[in-house]
Design a protein around this motif. Sequence first.
Motif: not given
Length: 391
Positions: A199-207, A228-229
Motif C-alpha cells: 500500500n502507498g507505492l502508487d504515489k511513485f507510479a507517475a515517475a 515487484s514494484f
Amino acid sequence: MNRLIAAIPALVTLATMAVPAAATPEPSTAHAVCGAAQPGHVRCYAQVRGDVHGTHGVRPLAAPPQGYGPADLRDAYDLPETGAAHQTIAIVDMGDDPSAEADLAVYRQTYGLPPCTTENGCFKKVNQRGDASPLPQDWGWGPEISLDLDMASAACPSCSILLVEADDPGLANAAEAENTAVALGADVVSNSYGIDESNGLDKFAAAYKHPGVAIVASSGDSGYGIPSFPAVLDSVVGVGGTSLTKADNARGWTESAWNRASSGCSAWFAKPAWQHDENCPGRMVADVAAVADPNTGPAVYDSYDGYGWTVIGGTSASAPYLSGVIALAGHAERFGDASSLYTAVSGLNDVTAGSNARYTDCGGDYQCTSGPGYDGPTGMGTPAGLAAFGG
C-alpha cells in the motif's frame, strides 16, 4: 489506495510449500549483489557467480570470457548486429560506480563493439538531478551497473547509453532519477531493481509513466509470490527470466523458466484491459523474458569490485537486455505499456517448460509454471527477432 483483492484464492495462496520437481536446482555459487533493503528502499536483482574467477582487461576472442557474449545472445534471440543508432537507453541505478565507463570500454572492445564513451558522445553519466557532479557515494551496486551497461550494449551496440545514478536506494530518489532519465532524452529506461508491492507505492507510479518512452523493469529474483514494484505497474514492461542453453534443434537453443525469476498476481494494482489471464484479478507479472539464470548467464566485466571477467545473472540481466532489444527495433514509443506484446502474432519464443515455485506452490497454475501461451515467469515469451518489438 484500496486493496484490490481481499483474499487471494487458494490457487495462488502464498503458503510455504516444498519446491516442485519442475524447479531446476539453483547454482550454489550464485549470490545476490544487493542484500536485504532497508524499509522504503529498493534492491538490485543481480546474481553473481562465485565460481567464475576471470582475468582483468581486454580478452582476445580466441579465448573469450566464460559466459555468453553478444554474438551468443544475438544468435539465441535471432537479432541483427546493428539497429537504431538514434536511440538512447537510460540505465537507472543507485550510487556511483567510478569505473563504469572504463569497464564498459573493456567489455565492448573485447567483443568488437563500437566504442561508447563520453568523448564520442555515446556515453553519459549523471546524478539523479542530471548533473555530472557531484556523483553519489558507492552503495555496493557496482556489479549491477556493469551488468546493466554490458547487457544494453550486447543487445543494441549502436545505441547511446545514459547512466543515471541516484543518491541512494530510496524510492523517492529512484523516482527522481527515473524522471531525470526521461527529461534527458531517453527512449528506453531500464530498471533492474524493485521492492515488494504494498500500500502507498502508487504515489511513485507517475515517475514510471511517460508517453512515448518505454519503461522496463525486472520482475525480481525470489520466485513466485508478491510482485515487484515498479514491474507491477501497467505502464511498465515487466521482464521475467529464463535458463538458456545451446541445443541440437532447429533454433540451436532451448529455454525454460528460471526457477528464481519472480512472478505474481498483484493485490494492489488493477489488471490492465490488455491483459487477459484468467486466474489473477489484478496486474500479473511478467510480460516478457530473456536469459536470467546465472548458471547460464552472460559474461560481464567489473573491475571496481574486483571481479574482472565474471558471469552475472538475475532478472537484472534480462531487463537491460530487453531494453536494448526495444531500442534496437527503433520504435520505443510503442511501449508506453506492454500491450503490443500480448497481440504480437510473431517474434516471440513461447517458453513452455520450468517453474519458479521455489517456496510457494500455485498448484501447477500458469502463474508459476511455464506452458503454452502466457505464463507468469516468462510472460509472452522471449525475443525471436524484432517483429514483436516493431522491427
